[in-house]
Design an enzyme around this catalytic site. Structure first.
Site, short mmCIF file in Angstrom:
data_model
loop_
_atom_site.label_atom_id
_atom_site.label_comp_id
_atom_site.label_asym_id
_atom_site.label_seq_id
_atom_site.Cartn_x
_atom_site.Cartn_y
_atom_site.Cartn_z
N GLU A 1 0.89 -1.18 0.00
CA GLU A 1 0.00 0.00 0.00
C GLU A 1 0.91 1.21 0.00
O GLU A 1 1.45 1.59 1.04
CB GLU A 1 -0.87 0.00 1.26
CG GLU A 1 -1.86 -1.13 1.36
CD GLU A 1 -3.07 -0.92 0.48
OE1 GLU A 1 -3.14 0.10 -0.24
OE2 GLU A 1 -3.94 -1.80 0.49
N CYS B 1 -2.47 9.22 2.33
CA CYS B 1 -2.19 8.67 0.99
C CYS B 1 -3.31 9.02 0.01
O CYS B 1 -3.06 9.29 -1.15
CB CYS B 1 -1.99 7.17 1.08
SG CYS B 1 -3.34 6.30 1.89
#
Ligand code: NAP
Length: 454
Positions: A228, A262
């Site tokens: 990720e 993010c």
């Protein structure tokens, strides 16, 4: 080497910890491996009871855990409270649904009976970032545990107190010893740990740079990995946008957690006919953000987590300005001892400018103007990253066509891009591979075994 916990608001040294020596590391991995032998035999219902106890503890200790997050990495206290709530929700969701998600699936073949079953793998390692120091760990840990695995965590070096607090919670929830261990190590130990034969997989949430290194080591050791990584999410504003809806979300998406998320909107891709109006209103709303003590409810923009990250951000901003971006707001450090950075907007961002291409991990928005839907799609996809995107339009069908053309893992229409335990989460391109959350996430660290009976 010591792991230091430093308050980003005033630079107070809150605590420091010696890193593990080889003996402590060996002991922790041994314990996690032994824990696996026991935990894998627990029924789903016994695992669910334990994970629900974890949820109760999170709820009970909500205020103190949130305060710890705020003091250690700087986010607003109200955001830290929401983070703890989300962790408790994930515990309850997987406690309620894991058994059905991992139930054997019958297959019609030439056998008298054949089926697919999902079995645990063993000890899974997590390498995690500081930006959501509880949520990132819980969204990995809870499905991994419910699938019957155990876990070890190498948390980011600047959040050692959060790392230890999570280990303590798991102990208090009375899970068997070794179900979860925090490894107090720096990144220099990660390769050695992944190579250990008792470690069966690794999940990283972090930067592209860490991703390259960890994926390489996992690949060399032929171990399953989930990555990720970073993102530079597009926030696409079409000419028929409802600005009353889009502007507040644009501000939240870019500036919550001091822009260190993010899936923050990072590139605001705006159609020319609405650009002036959007920029005007966005600038006005962003200009109202107030830097200050993240524990103070009046503060709306938190300090950044570390001073070195603030310096890197400022370099990216000044470089983009030199390359032709326009300073529409801020673009300077804030005053005081905290790692403050002013709420900033870069205008006229174009191909060739750093802010167009790189991830900007802080409170800085980039405005990119485009002519039409086709150009909006082309610009959104002209990025090395592919994590999330949102599209803003009063025409859902038009927005959906765009959503389906974007190279991202998460596309939201007229809403804030967020992780939701009920939806798989992850990216494509240099944002990584594999998924967390939902049924897809819990299967990542299982042995998907086919059984065929004549
Ligand atoms: P980072 O520097 O990559 O650190 C993340 C973790 O990786 C930390 O535990 C770090 O340890 C470790 N690490 C770093 N370099 C390593 C290496 N060469 N070998 C082994 N381990 C290494 O990232 P960050 O600054 O903490 O977090 C920000 C990044 O994470 C951004 O790019 C953001 O977009 C991304 N992120 C992605 C998601 C997602 O779901 N896709 C979610 C949140 C954040 P140390 O702390 O000891 O260096």
């Amino acid at each position: 080497m010591k792991l230091q916990s430093v308050n980003p608001f005033n630079q107070d040294l809150l605590a420091e910890f010696e890193v593990f020596d080889n003996n402590s590391l060996e002991q922790a991995i041994t314990e996690a491996n032994r824990g696996f032998g026991l935990w894998r035999q627990f029924t789903y219902s016994k695992r669910a009871d334990a994970v629900k106890r974890l949820a109760s503890l999170l709820k009970k200790q909500r205020d103190s855990l949130a305060k710890l997050i705020t003091c250690e990495m700087g986010k607003l206290y109200k955001e830290a409270l929401a983070e703890i709530d989300k962790c408790a929700l994930a515990c309850e969701y997987y406690a309620d649904n894991a058994e059905q998600m991992l139930a054997p699936v019958q297959a019609t073949t030439d056998a008298s009976r054949s089926y697919i079953t999902y079995q645990p793998l063993g000890v899974i390692m997590a390498v995690m970032p500081w930006n959501f120091p509880f949520w990132q760990v819980f969204r990995f840990l809870v499905p991994v545990l419910m699938a019957g695995n155990t876990a070890v965590l190498k948390h980011a070096s600047n959040v050692p107190q959060c790392a230890l607090a999570i280990e303590k919670l798991v102990k208090e929830a009375d899970l068997p010893d070794g179900c979860f261990r925090t490894l107090m190590v720096g990144s220099n130990k990660v390769e050695q740990i992944i190579a250990d034969k008792r470690i069966k997989g690794v999940a990283l949430t972090g930067s592209e740079l860490a991703g390259r290194q960890i994926a390489k080591v996992a690949g060399y050791n032929i171990k399953k990995s989930v990555m990720e990584l970073g993102g530079s999410d597009a926030f696409i504003v079409l000419d028929d946008v409802d600005l009353n809806l889009a502007i507040p979300t644009a501000v939240t998406s870019r500036f919550m957690n001091a822009g260190q998320t993010c899936i923050s909107a990072k590139r605001f891709i705006v159609q020319s006919s609405i650009a002036e109006q959007f920029v005007e209103q966005f600038k006005q709303a962003v200009g109202q953000l107030t830097l200050g003590d993240p524990l103070d409810p009046a503060t709306t923009l938190a300090p950044m987590a570390r001073n070195d990250l603030r310096s890197e951000l400022h370099q990216q901003v000044t470089h983009s300005l030199k390359q032709g971006a326009v300073n529409l707001l801020g673009c300077e450090r804030g005053e005081g001892d905290g790692n403050f950075y002013q709420a900033s907007i870069l205008g006229s961002v174009k191909p060739g400018i750093l802010a167009y291409q790189e991830e900007i991990f802080g409170p800085v928005a980039s405005i990119i103007e485009v002519a039409d839907d086709q150009e909006a799609i082309a610009v959104a996809n002209d990025s090395p990253f592919g994590l999330g995107a949102s599209i803003w339009s009063q025409d859902n069908e038009r927005a959906e066509q765009i959503a389906l053309s974007l190279e991202v893992g998460n596309a939201f229409i007229n809403g804030l891009v967020k992780s939701d335990v009920r939806l798989p989460f992850g990216g494509v391109k240099r944002s990584g591979y594999g998924r967390e959350l939902a049924a897809e996430g819990i299967k990542e660290f299982t042995n998907i075994k086919s059984v065929w009976i004549k």
